[in-house]
Design an enzyme around this catalytic site. Structure first.
Site, PDB file in Angstrom:
ATOM      1  N   GLU A   1       5.127 -33.599 -41.948  1.00  0.00           N
ATOM      2  CA  GLU A   1       5.840 -32.538 -42.670  1.00  0.00           C
ATOM      3  C   GLU A   1       6.258 -33.011 -44.062  1.00  0.00           C
ATOM      4  OE1 GLU A   1       9.016 -31.231 -40.094  1.00  0.00           O
ATOM      5  OE2 GLU A   1       7.597 -30.678 -38.524  1.00  0.00           O
TER       6      GLU A   1
ATOM      7  N   LYS B   1      13.315 -33.588 -28.226  1.00  0.00           N
ATOM      8  CA  LYS B   1      12.468 -33.456 -29.405  1.00  0.00           C
ATOM      9  C   LYS B   1      11.807 -34.742 -29.854  1.00  0.00           C
ATOM     10  CE  LYS B   1      12.715 -29.278 -31.226  1.00  0.00           C
ATOM     11  NZ  LYS B   1      12.316 -29.043 -32.567  1.00  0.00           N
TER      12      LYS B   1
ATOM     13  N   SER C   1      15.681 -35.500 -32.716  1.00  0.00           N
ATOM     14  CA  SER C   1      16.674 -34.525 -33.172  1.00  0.00           C
ATOM     15  C   SER C   1      18.055 -35.031 -32.780  1.00  0.00           C
ATOM     16  CB  SER C   1      16.393 -33.180 -32.499  1.00  0.00           C
ATOM     17  OG  SER C   1      17.572 -32.411 -32.442  1.00  0.00           O
TER      18      SER C   1
ATOM     19  N   HIS D   1     -10.016 -18.783 -39.439  1.00  0.00           N
ATOM     20  CA  HIS D   1      -8.823 -17.910 -39.358  1.00  0.00           C
ATOM     21  C   HIS D   1      -7.829 -18.420 -38.304  1.00  0.00           C
ATOM     22  CE1 HIS D   1     -11.357 -14.977 -41.558  1.00  0.00           C
ATOM     23  NE2 HIS D   1     -12.298 -15.366 -40.709  1.00  0.00           N
TER      24      HIS D   1
END
Ligand code: ARG
Length: 476
Positions: free
Chosen positions: A307, A300, A294, A173
Protein backbone atom coordinates in the site's frame (compact mmCIF):
# COMPACT_ATOMS: atom_id res chain seq x y z
CA UNK A 1 16.16 34.20 28.97
CA UNK A 2 16.78 37.15 26.63
CA UNK A 3 20.41 37.66 27.62
CA UNK A 4 22.82 35.69 25.53
CA UNK A 5 20.59 35.48 22.47
CA UNK A 6 21.81 38.62 20.65
CA UNK A 7 25.45 37.59 21.08
CA UNK A 8 24.69 34.16 19.64
CA UNK A 9 22.96 35.72 16.66
CA UNK A 10 25.94 38.02 15.96
CA UNK A 11 28.29 35.04 16.00
CA UNK A 12 26.10 33.14 13.55
CA UNK A 13 25.92 36.09 11.20
CA UNK A 14 29.63 36.58 11.35
CA UNK A 15 30.21 32.97 10.43
CA UNK A 16 27.77 33.25 7.57
CA UNK A 17 29.28 36.50 6.25
CA UNK A 18 32.74 34.97 6.46
CA UNK A 19 31.74 32.01 4.29
CA UNK A 20 30.07 34.17 1.62
CA UNK A 21 31.68 34.02 -1.79
CA UNK A 22 30.33 37.39 -2.92
CA UNK A 23 30.59 39.95 -0.06
CA UNK A 24 32.79 42.47 -1.94
CA UNK A 25 30.20 44.71 -3.56
CA UNK A 26 27.88 44.79 -0.56
CA UNK A 27 27.99 47.43 2.18
CA UNK A 28 25.87 45.69 4.78
CA UNK A 29 24.96 42.23 5.94
CA UNK A 30 22.12 40.38 4.25
CA UNK A 31 18.78 40.24 6.01
CA UNK A 32 18.74 37.03 8.01
CA UNK A 33 15.52 35.78 6.49
CA UNK A 34 16.96 36.38 3.02
CA UNK A 35 20.00 34.35 3.93
CA UNK A 36 17.83 31.51 5.13
CA UNK A 37 15.49 31.69 2.15
CA UNK A 38 18.40 31.75 -0.29
CA UNK A 39 20.49 29.00 1.27
CA UNK A 40 20.65 25.48 -0.13
CA UNK A 41 23.19 23.93 2.26
CA UNK A 42 20.55 21.99 4.20
CA UNK A 43 19.98 19.82 1.12
CA UNK A 44 22.98 20.25 -1.21
CA UNK A 45 25.33 19.11 1.56
CA UNK A 46 24.48 15.60 0.43
CA UNK A 47 26.77 15.99 -2.61
CA UNK A 48 29.88 17.17 -0.72
CA UNK A 49 31.80 14.21 -2.17
CA UNK A 50 30.91 15.10 -5.75
CA UNK A 51 31.71 18.79 -5.10
CA UNK A 52 35.19 17.93 -3.84
CA UNK A 53 35.80 15.39 -6.64
CA UNK A 54 34.90 18.05 -9.22
CA UNK A 55 37.18 20.61 -7.56
CA UNK A 56 40.11 18.18 -7.55
CA UNK A 57 39.66 17.55 -11.29
CA UNK A 58 39.42 21.31 -11.85
CA UNK A 59 42.71 22.17 -10.08
CA UNK A 60 44.46 19.20 -11.72
CA UNK A 61 43.51 20.69 -15.09
CA UNK A 62 44.44 24.25 -14.02
CA UNK A 63 47.97 23.05 -13.17
CA UNK A 64 48.28 21.09 -16.43
CA UNK A 65 47.42 24.29 -18.30
CA UNK A 66 49.95 26.34 -16.31
CA UNK A 67 47.22 28.41 -14.65
CA UNK A 68 48.26 27.07 -11.22
CA UNK A 69 51.74 25.87 -10.22
CA UNK A 70 52.23 22.23 -9.31
CA UNK A 71 52.84 23.22 -5.68
CA UNK A 72 49.59 25.17 -5.58
CA UNK A 73 47.76 22.20 -7.11
CA UNK A 74 49.23 19.75 -4.60
CA UNK A 75 48.45 22.03 -1.68
CA UNK A 76 44.81 22.53 -2.78
CA UNK A 77 44.40 18.83 -3.57
CA UNK A 78 45.72 17.77 -0.18
CA UNK A 79 43.45 20.32 1.50
CA UNK A 80 40.40 19.07 -0.38
CA UNK A 81 41.21 15.43 0.29
CA UNK A 82 41.58 16.24 3.99
CA UNK A 83 38.17 17.94 4.02
CA UNK A 84 36.63 14.94 2.25
CA UNK A 85 37.99 12.35 4.65
CA UNK A 86 37.21 14.52 7.69
CA UNK A 87 33.57 14.89 6.63
CA UNK A 88 33.35 11.15 5.92
CA UNK A 89 34.82 10.25 9.30
CA UNK A 90 32.62 12.73 11.13
CA UNK A 91 35.59 14.88 12.20
CA UNK A 92 34.30 17.88 10.27
CA UNK A 93 30.67 18.95 10.60
CA UNK A 94 29.15 20.72 7.60
CA UNK A 95 28.33 24.18 8.91
CA UNK A 96 24.78 25.00 7.87
CA UNK A 97 25.31 28.73 8.23
CA UNK A 98 27.13 28.57 4.89
CA UNK A 99 25.02 29.43 1.83
CA UNK A 100 25.67 26.19 0.03
CA UNK A 101 28.07 23.25 -0.07
CA UNK A 102 30.33 25.04 -2.57
CA UNK A 103 30.82 28.00 -0.19
CA UNK A 104 31.40 25.69 2.76
CA UNK A 105 34.10 23.64 1.03
CA UNK A 106 35.89 26.72 -0.33
CA UNK A 107 35.75 28.61 2.97
CA UNK A 108 36.99 25.55 4.88
CA UNK A 109 39.83 25.11 2.37
CA UNK A 110 40.94 28.73 2.78
CA UNK A 111 40.70 28.40 6.56
CA UNK A 112 42.90 25.30 6.42
CA UNK A 113 45.54 26.12 3.76
CA UNK A 114 45.44 29.90 3.62
CA UNK A 115 45.69 32.12 0.53
CA UNK A 116 46.44 29.31 -1.95
CA UNK A 117 42.89 28.08 -1.30
CA UNK A 118 41.60 31.32 -2.79
CA UNK A 119 42.82 30.13 -6.21
CA UNK A 120 40.51 27.09 -6.32
CA UNK A 121 37.66 28.94 -8.03
CA UNK A 122 39.85 30.32 -10.89
CA UNK A 123 38.03 29.95 -14.21
CA UNK A 124 34.90 28.53 -12.62
CA UNK A 125 31.46 29.73 -11.53
CA UNK A 126 29.07 28.15 -9.10
CA UNK A 127 26.77 27.77 -12.08
CA UNK A 128 28.97 25.25 -13.87
CA UNK A 129 30.05 23.85 -10.50
CA UNK A 130 26.51 23.04 -9.38
CA UNK A 131 25.63 21.71 -12.84
CA UNK A 132 28.60 19.36 -12.52
CA UNK A 133 27.86 18.31 -8.92
CA UNK A 134 24.26 17.51 -9.71
CA UNK A 135 25.29 15.47 -12.75
CA UNK A 136 27.91 13.54 -10.80
CA UNK A 137 25.42 12.85 -8.04
CA UNK A 138 22.64 11.84 -10.45
CA UNK A 139 25.00 9.57 -12.38
CA UNK A 140 25.85 7.66 -9.19
CA UNK A 141 22.19 7.39 -8.28
CA UNK A 142 21.24 6.11 -11.75
CA UNK A 143 23.81 3.33 -11.28
CA UNK A 144 22.28 2.46 -7.90
CA UNK A 145 18.75 2.48 -9.28
CA UNK A 146 19.93 0.29 -12.15
CA UNK A 147 21.43 -2.22 -9.71
CA UNK A 148 18.19 -2.36 -7.71
CA UNK A 149 16.12 -2.92 -10.87
CA UNK A 150 18.46 -5.77 -11.85
CA UNK A 151 17.92 -7.38 -8.42
CA UNK A 152 14.17 -7.03 -8.86
CA UNK A 153 14.37 -8.60 -12.34
CA UNK A 154 16.40 -11.53 -10.98
CA UNK A 155 13.83 -12.09 -8.24
CA UNK A 156 10.95 -12.01 -10.74
CA UNK A 157 12.81 -14.41 -13.05
CA UNK A 158 13.35 -16.89 -10.22
CA UNK A 159 9.62 -16.88 -9.43
CA UNK A 160 8.88 -17.35 -13.14
CA UNK A 161 11.15 -20.38 -13.35
CA UNK A 162 9.53 -21.98 -10.35
CA UNK A 163 5.99 -21.46 -11.60
CA UNK A 164 5.70 -22.40 -15.27
CA UNK A 165 3.01 -24.89 -14.28
CA UNK A 166 1.31 -22.89 -11.54
CA UNK A 167 -2.12 -22.30 -13.04
CA UNK A 168 -4.12 -19.22 -12.26
CA UNK A 169 -6.88 -17.20 -13.88
CA UNK A 170 -5.90 -14.32 -16.12
CA UNK A 171 -8.15 -11.28 -15.81
CA UNK A 172 -9.57 -8.53 -17.98
CA UNK A 173 -11.80 -5.91 -16.30
CA UNK A 174 -10.81 -7.75 -13.09
CA UNK A 175 -13.14 -10.53 -14.33
CA UNK A 176 -11.78 -14.00 -14.91
CA UNK A 177 -10.88 -14.31 -18.59
CA UNK A 178 -8.60 -17.19 -19.60
CA UNK A 179 -6.28 -19.48 -17.66
CA UNK A 180 -2.56 -18.82 -17.60
CA UNK A 181 0.36 -19.42 -15.27
CA UNK A 182 1.99 -17.44 -12.50
CA UNK A 183 5.20 -17.47 -14.58
CA UNK A 184 3.36 -15.75 -17.40
CA UNK A 185 1.82 -13.17 -15.09
CA UNK A 186 5.18 -12.33 -13.52
CA UNK A 187 6.71 -12.35 -17.00
CA UNK A 188 4.57 -9.32 -17.84
CA UNK A 189 6.24 -7.40 -15.02
CA UNK A 190 9.65 -8.64 -16.13
CA UNK A 191 9.08 -6.90 -19.47
CA UNK A 192 8.02 -3.65 -17.76
CA UNK A 193 11.03 -3.51 -15.47
CA UNK A 194 13.31 -4.51 -18.33
CA UNK A 195 12.14 -1.41 -20.21
CA UNK A 196 12.77 0.62 -17.05
CA UNK A 197 16.31 -0.75 -16.91
CA UNK A 198 17.09 0.24 -20.49
CA UNK A 199 15.49 3.65 -19.94
CA UNK A 200 18.00 4.29 -17.13
CA UNK A 201 20.84 3.18 -19.42
CA UNK A 202 19.67 5.61 -22.12
CA UNK A 203 19.48 8.53 -19.71
CA UNK A 204 22.98 7.81 -18.42
CA UNK A 205 24.36 7.80 -21.96
CA UNK A 206 22.61 11.01 -22.96
CA UNK A 207 23.54 12.97 -19.83
CA UNK A 208 27.16 11.87 -19.60
CA UNK A 209 28.77 15.10 -20.87
CA UNK A 210 30.67 17.42 -18.59
CA UNK A 211 29.51 21.01 -18.02
CA UNK A 212 32.63 22.06 -16.09
CA UNK A 213 34.43 24.94 -17.79
CA UNK A 214 31.23 26.61 -18.97
CA UNK A 215 31.68 29.33 -16.33
CA UNK A 216 28.71 31.45 -15.35
CA UNK A 217 27.23 31.17 -18.86
CA UNK A 218 29.80 32.27 -21.45
CA UNK A 219 32.82 30.06 -20.82
CA UNK A 220 36.02 31.67 -19.50
CA UNK A 221 39.03 33.57 -20.81
CA UNK A 222 41.41 31.05 -19.20
CA UNK A 223 42.83 28.38 -21.49
CA UNK A 224 40.92 25.53 -19.82
CA UNK A 225 41.19 21.99 -21.17
CA UNK A 226 37.59 20.85 -20.95
CA UNK A 227 38.25 17.52 -22.63
CA UNK A 228 40.75 16.72 -19.92
CA UNK A 229 38.40 17.44 -16.96
CA UNK A 230 35.63 15.53 -18.72
CA UNK A 231 37.94 12.54 -19.01
CA UNK A 232 39.17 12.81 -15.42
CA UNK A 233 35.57 12.71 -14.22
CA UNK A 234 34.53 9.76 -16.39
CA UNK A 235 32.38 11.69 -18.87
CA UNK A 236 32.18 10.87 -22.56
CA UNK A 237 33.29 14.43 -23.35
CA UNK A 238 32.51 18.07 -22.60
CA UNK A 239 29.15 19.72 -23.30
CA UNK A 240 29.07 21.93 -26.39
CA UNK A 241 27.22 25.10 -25.46
CA UNK A 242 28.15 26.91 -22.28
CA UNK A 243 24.70 28.49 -21.85
CA UNK A 244 22.92 25.17 -22.23
CA UNK A 245 25.46 23.53 -19.91
CA UNK A 246 24.50 25.69 -16.93
CA UNK A 247 20.78 25.86 -17.75
CA UNK A 248 20.11 22.22 -18.66
CA UNK A 249 18.06 20.11 -16.28
CA UNK A 250 16.61 17.81 -18.98
CA UNK A 251 18.43 14.81 -17.58
CA UNK A 252 16.68 15.30 -14.22
CA UNK A 253 13.31 15.53 -15.94
CA UNK A 254 14.14 12.35 -17.87
CA UNK A 255 15.19 10.60 -14.68
CA UNK A 256 12.06 11.75 -12.83
CA UNK A 257 9.98 10.51 -15.74
CA UNK A 258 11.76 7.14 -15.70
CA UNK A 259 11.28 6.91 -11.92
CA UNK A 260 7.59 7.87 -12.27
CA UNK A 261 7.25 4.97 -14.73
CA UNK A 262 9.07 2.57 -12.38
CA UNK A 263 6.71 3.65 -9.58
CA UNK A 264 3.68 3.22 -11.84
CA UNK A 265 4.80 -0.36 -12.54
CA UNK A 266 5.47 -1.05 -8.87
CA UNK A 267 2.12 0.46 -7.98
CA UNK A 268 0.19 -1.73 -10.41
CA UNK A 269 2.03 -4.79 -9.14
CA UNK A 270 1.33 -3.71 -5.53
CA UNK A 271 -2.35 -3.32 -6.31
CA UNK A 272 -2.45 -6.90 -7.62
CA UNK A 273 -0.66 -8.21 -4.56
CA UNK A 274 -3.08 -6.37 -2.29
CA UNK A 275 -5.98 -8.02 -4.15
CA UNK A 276 -4.30 -11.44 -4.19
CA UNK A 277 -3.57 -11.15 -0.47
CA UNK A 278 -7.18 -10.25 0.40
CA UNK A 279 -9.36 -12.68 2.36
CA UNK A 280 -11.52 -13.18 -0.74
CA UNK A 281 -8.70 -14.14 -3.12
CA UNK A 282 -6.10 -15.76 -0.85
CA UNK A 283 -3.75 -16.34 -3.84
CA UNK A 284 -0.70 -15.24 -1.84
CA UNK A 285 0.42 -14.84 1.71
CA UNK A 286 2.79 -12.00 2.45
CA UNK A 287 5.54 -13.04 4.84
CA UNK A 288 5.23 -11.88 8.46
CA UNK A 289 8.46 -9.91 8.06
CA UNK A 290 6.79 -7.80 5.36
CA UNK A 291 3.34 -7.40 6.96
CA UNK A 292 1.96 -5.24 9.74
CA UNK A 293 -0.85 -5.63 12.26
CA UNK A 294 -3.73 -3.59 13.59
CA UNK A 295 -3.76 -1.90 17.00
CA UNK A 296 -7.36 -2.95 17.61
CA UNK A 297 -8.19 -5.97 15.41
CA UNK A 298 -6.01 -8.87 16.54
CA UNK A 299 -6.74 -11.00 13.46
CA UNK A 300 -5.31 -8.46 11.00
CA UNK A 301 -2.22 -8.93 8.85
CA UNK A 302 -2.07 -5.99 6.50
CA UNK A 303 -0.19 -5.50 3.21
CA UNK A 304 1.14 -2.09 4.30
CA UNK A 305 4.34 -2.27 2.24
CA UNK A 306 2.42 -2.77 -1.00
CA UNK A 307 0.00 0.00 0.00
CA UNK A 308 2.84 2.40 0.80
CA UNK A 309 4.55 1.69 -2.51
CA UNK A 310 1.24 2.41 -4.25
CA UNK A 311 0.83 5.56 -2.17
CA UNK A 312 4.35 6.90 -2.63
CA UNK A 313 3.92 6.77 -6.41
CA UNK A 314 2.07 10.09 -6.11
CA UNK A 315 5.12 11.75 -4.56
CA UNK A 316 7.33 10.81 -7.48
CA UNK A 317 4.74 11.94 -10.05
CA UNK A 318 4.55 15.20 -8.09
CA UNK A 319 8.30 15.74 -8.33
CA UNK A 320 8.19 15.30 -12.12
CA UNK A 321 5.34 17.80 -12.51
CA UNK A 322 7.02 20.17 -10.11
CA UNK A 323 10.34 20.31 -11.97
CA UNK A 324 8.65 20.57 -15.37
CA UNK A 325 6.69 23.53 -14.05
CA UNK A 326 9.74 25.14 -12.45
CA UNK A 327 11.68 24.95 -15.71
CA UNK A 328 8.99 26.09 -18.11
CA UNK A 329 9.45 29.84 -17.81
CA UNK A 330 13.15 30.20 -17.14
CA UNK A 331 15.03 32.37 -19.65
CA UNK A 332 18.61 31.42 -20.48
CA UNK A 333 20.89 30.91 -18.74
CA UNK A 334 21.13 30.13 -14.99
CA UNK A 335 18.39 31.49 -12.73
CA UNK A 336 18.00 30.78 -9.05
CA UNK A 337 14.70 28.96 -9.66
CA UNK A 338 16.87 26.05 -10.70
CA UNK A 339 18.03 25.51 -7.14
CA UNK A 340 14.54 24.03 -6.68
CA UNK A 341 15.59 21.02 -8.75
CA UNK A 342 17.32 19.39 -5.80
CA UNK A 343 14.95 18.67 -2.94
CA UNK A 344 12.28 17.13 -5.15
CA UNK A 345 14.76 15.06 -7.13
CA UNK A 346 16.51 13.82 -4.00
CA UNK A 347 13.19 12.87 -2.44
CA UNK A 348 12.05 11.08 -5.60
CA UNK A 349 15.33 9.15 -5.85
CA UNK A 350 15.23 8.12 -2.18
CA UNK A 351 11.58 7.13 -2.47
CA UNK A 352 12.03 5.09 -5.65
CA UNK A 353 15.13 3.30 -4.38
CA UNK A 354 13.42 2.44 -1.09
CA UNK A 355 10.30 1.19 -2.86
CA UNK A 356 12.20 -1.07 -5.30
CA UNK A 357 14.21 -2.56 -2.45
CA UNK A 358 11.24 -3.25 -0.19
CA UNK A 359 9.08 -4.54 -3.00
CA UNK A 360 11.82 -6.98 -4.06
CA UNK A 361 12.10 -8.29 -0.49
CA UNK A 362 8.35 -8.62 -0.23
CA UNK A 363 7.89 -10.74 -3.39
CA UNK A 364 11.02 -12.81 -2.68
CA UNK A 365 9.47 -13.97 0.60
CA UNK A 366 5.83 -14.17 -0.48
CA UNK A 367 4.08 -17.57 -0.42
CA UNK A 368 1.94 -18.55 -3.41
CA UNK A 369 -1.12 -20.69 -2.69
CA UNK A 370 -0.96 -22.76 -5.86
CA UNK A 371 -4.01 -24.84 -4.96
CA UNK A 372 -6.20 -21.77 -4.45
CA UNK A 373 -4.99 -20.25 -7.71
CA UNK A 374 -5.67 -23.42 -9.71
CA UNK A 375 -9.12 -23.81 -8.14
CA UNK A 376 -9.94 -20.23 -8.98
CA UNK A 377 -8.81 -20.80 -12.58
CA UNK A 378 -11.17 -23.77 -12.83
CA UNK A 379 -14.18 -21.77 -11.68
CA UNK A 380 -15.46 -18.78 -13.56
CA UNK A 381 -15.53 -20.28 -17.06
CA UNK A 382 -11.93 -19.39 -17.95
CA UNK A 383 -12.09 -22.30 -20.44
CA UNK A 384 -15.14 -20.96 -22.30
CA UNK A 385 -13.01 -19.67 -25.22
CA UNK A 386 -11.36 -23.10 -25.51
CA UNK A 387 -14.76 -24.79 -25.51
CA UNK A 388 -15.80 -22.52 -28.40
CA UNK A 389 -12.52 -23.32 -30.18
CA UNK A 390 -13.35 -27.04 -29.79
CA UNK A 391 -16.56 -26.53 -31.73
CA UNK A 392 -14.73 -24.48 -34.38
CA UNK A 393 -12.24 -27.33 -34.79
CA UNK A 394 -15.26 -29.56 -35.44
CA UNK A 395 -16.59 -27.36 -38.22
CA UNK A 396 -18.88 -24.93 -36.34
CA UNK A 397 -18.40 -21.29 -37.45
CA UNK A 398 -16.88 -19.24 -34.59
CA UNK A 399 -19.86 -16.88 -34.18
CA UNK A 400 -22.22 -19.86 -33.78
CA UNK A 401 -19.79 -21.58 -31.42
CA UNK A 402 -19.68 -18.39 -29.32
CA UNK A 403 -23.50 -18.48 -29.05
CA UNK A 404 -23.60 -22.18 -28.12
CA UNK A 405 -21.02 -21.76 -25.35
CA UNK A 406 -22.93 -18.70 -24.13
CA UNK A 407 -25.98 -20.95 -23.66
CA UNK A 408 -23.83 -23.53 -21.87
CA UNK A 409 -22.51 -20.89 -19.49
CA UNK A 410 -26.07 -19.79 -18.69
CA UNK A 411 -27.03 -23.43 -18.03
CA UNK A 412 -24.03 -23.88 -15.71
CA UNK A 413 -24.74 -20.68 -13.79
CA UNK A 414 -28.28 -21.91 -13.23
CA UNK A 415 -27.02 -25.29 -11.96
CA UNK A 416 -24.03 -23.75 -10.15
CA UNK A 417 -21.53 -26.03 -11.92
CA UNK A 418 -18.57 -25.58 -14.29
CA UNK A 419 -18.53 -26.64 -17.97
CA UNK A 420 -16.46 -29.76 -17.31
CA UNK A 421 -18.96 -30.85 -14.65
CA UNK A 422 -21.72 -31.18 -17.30
CA UNK A 423 -22.38 -34.73 -18.54
CA UNK A 424 -21.87 -35.52 -22.21
CA UNK A 425 -25.69 -35.90 -22.54
CA UNK A 426 -26.25 -32.43 -21.15
CA UNK A 427 -23.62 -31.04 -23.56
CA UNK A 428 -25.04 -32.92 -26.52
CA UNK A 429 -28.53 -31.63 -25.72
CA UNK A 430 -27.21 -28.13 -26.49
CA UNK A 431 -24.93 -29.15 -29.40
CA UNK A 432 -24.59 -32.65 -30.87
CA UNK A 433 -21.03 -31.83 -31.97
CA UNK A 434 -19.64 -32.54 -28.49
CA UNK A 435 -17.83 -35.86 -27.96
CA UNK A 436 -15.96 -37.45 -25.04
CA UNK A 437 -12.70 -35.62 -25.96
CA UNK A 438 -14.26 -32.27 -24.98
CA UNK A 439 -13.21 -32.86 -21.35
CA UNK A 440 -9.56 -33.10 -22.24
CA UNK A 441 -9.83 -30.14 -24.64
CA UNK A 442 -11.05 -27.81 -21.91
CA UNK A 443 -8.92 -29.01 -19.01
CA UNK A 444 -6.77 -26.31 -17.36
CA UNK A 445 -3.59 -28.03 -18.49
CA UNK A 446 -4.67 -28.23 -22.14
CA UNK A 447 -5.95 -24.66 -22.18
CA UNK A 448 -2.54 -23.38 -21.10
CA UNK A 449 -0.40 -25.89 -23.03
CA UNK A 450 -2.09 -25.16 -26.33
CA UNK A 451 -1.06 -21.50 -26.14
CA UNK A 452 2.30 -22.08 -27.73
CA UNK A 453 2.82 -18.87 -29.72
CA UNK A 454 5.76 -16.84 -28.52
CA UNK A 455 4.67 -14.50 -25.73
CA UNK A 456 1.89 -16.87 -24.65
CA UNK A 457 1.62 -18.84 -21.38
CA UNK A 458 2.26 -22.35 -22.80
CA UNK A 459 5.26 -24.00 -21.10
CA UNK A 460 7.20 -24.32 -24.39
CA UNK A 461 6.81 -20.64 -25.20
CA UNK A 462 7.63 -19.72 -21.59
CA UNK A 463 10.80 -21.79 -21.69
CA UNK A 464 12.08 -19.80 -24.66
CA UNK A 465 11.17 -16.50 -23.00
CA UNK A 466 12.86 -17.51 -19.73
CA UNK A 467 16.04 -18.42 -21.62
CA UNK A 468 15.98 -14.97 -23.22
CA UNK A 469 15.47 -13.31 -19.81
CA UNK A 470 18.50 -15.18 -18.46
CA UNK A 471 20.60 -14.05 -21.39
CA UNK A 472 19.56 -10.44 -20.88
CA UNK A 473 20.62 -10.55 -17.24
CA UNK A 474 23.82 -12.49 -17.83
CA UNK A 475 26.17 -9.53 -17.91
CA UNK A 476 24.56 -7.80 -14.92
N1 ARG B 1 22.78 26.66 -4.73
C1 ARG B 1 22.80 27.03 -6.08
C2 ARG B 1 21.94 26.06 -6.90
O1 ARG B 1 21.64 25.05 -6.41
C3 ARG B 1 24.18 27.05 -6.62
C4 ARG B 1 24.42 27.95 -7.78
C5 ARG B 1 24.42 29.36 -7.36
N2 ARG B 1 24.68 30.24 -8.45
C6 ARG B 1 24.35 31.52 -8.41
N3 ARG B 1 24.59 32.22 -9.45
N4 ARG B 1 23.76 32.05 -7.38
O2 ARG B 1 21.54 26.30 -8.00
Amino acid sequence: MVTGKPALRINRLRGRELMKLWGGRFTKATNQLVDEFNASISFDKRFYKQDITGSIAHVTMLAKQGILTEEERDCIKAGLEGILSDIKEGKLQIDETAEDIHSFVEATLIERIGDTGKKLHTGRSRNDQVALDMKLYTRDEISELHGLIVELLKTILKIMEENTETYMPGFTHLQKAQPLTLAHHFGAYFEMFLRDKTRLEDIYKRMNYCPLGSGALAGTTYPLDREYTAELLGFDGPTFNSMDSVADRDYLIELLSAMATIMMHLSRFSEEIIIWNSNEYRFVEIDDAYSTGSSIMPQKKNPDIAELVRGKTGRVYGALMSLLTTMKGIPLAYNKDMQEDKEMTFDAIDTTKGCIQLFTGMIATMRFRKDVMAKSAMNGFTNATDAADYLVNHGVPFRDAHGIIGQIVLYCIDKNISIEEMSLEELKAISPVFEEDIYDAISLKTCVEKRTTIGGPGPEAMKQVIARCHKLLEEE
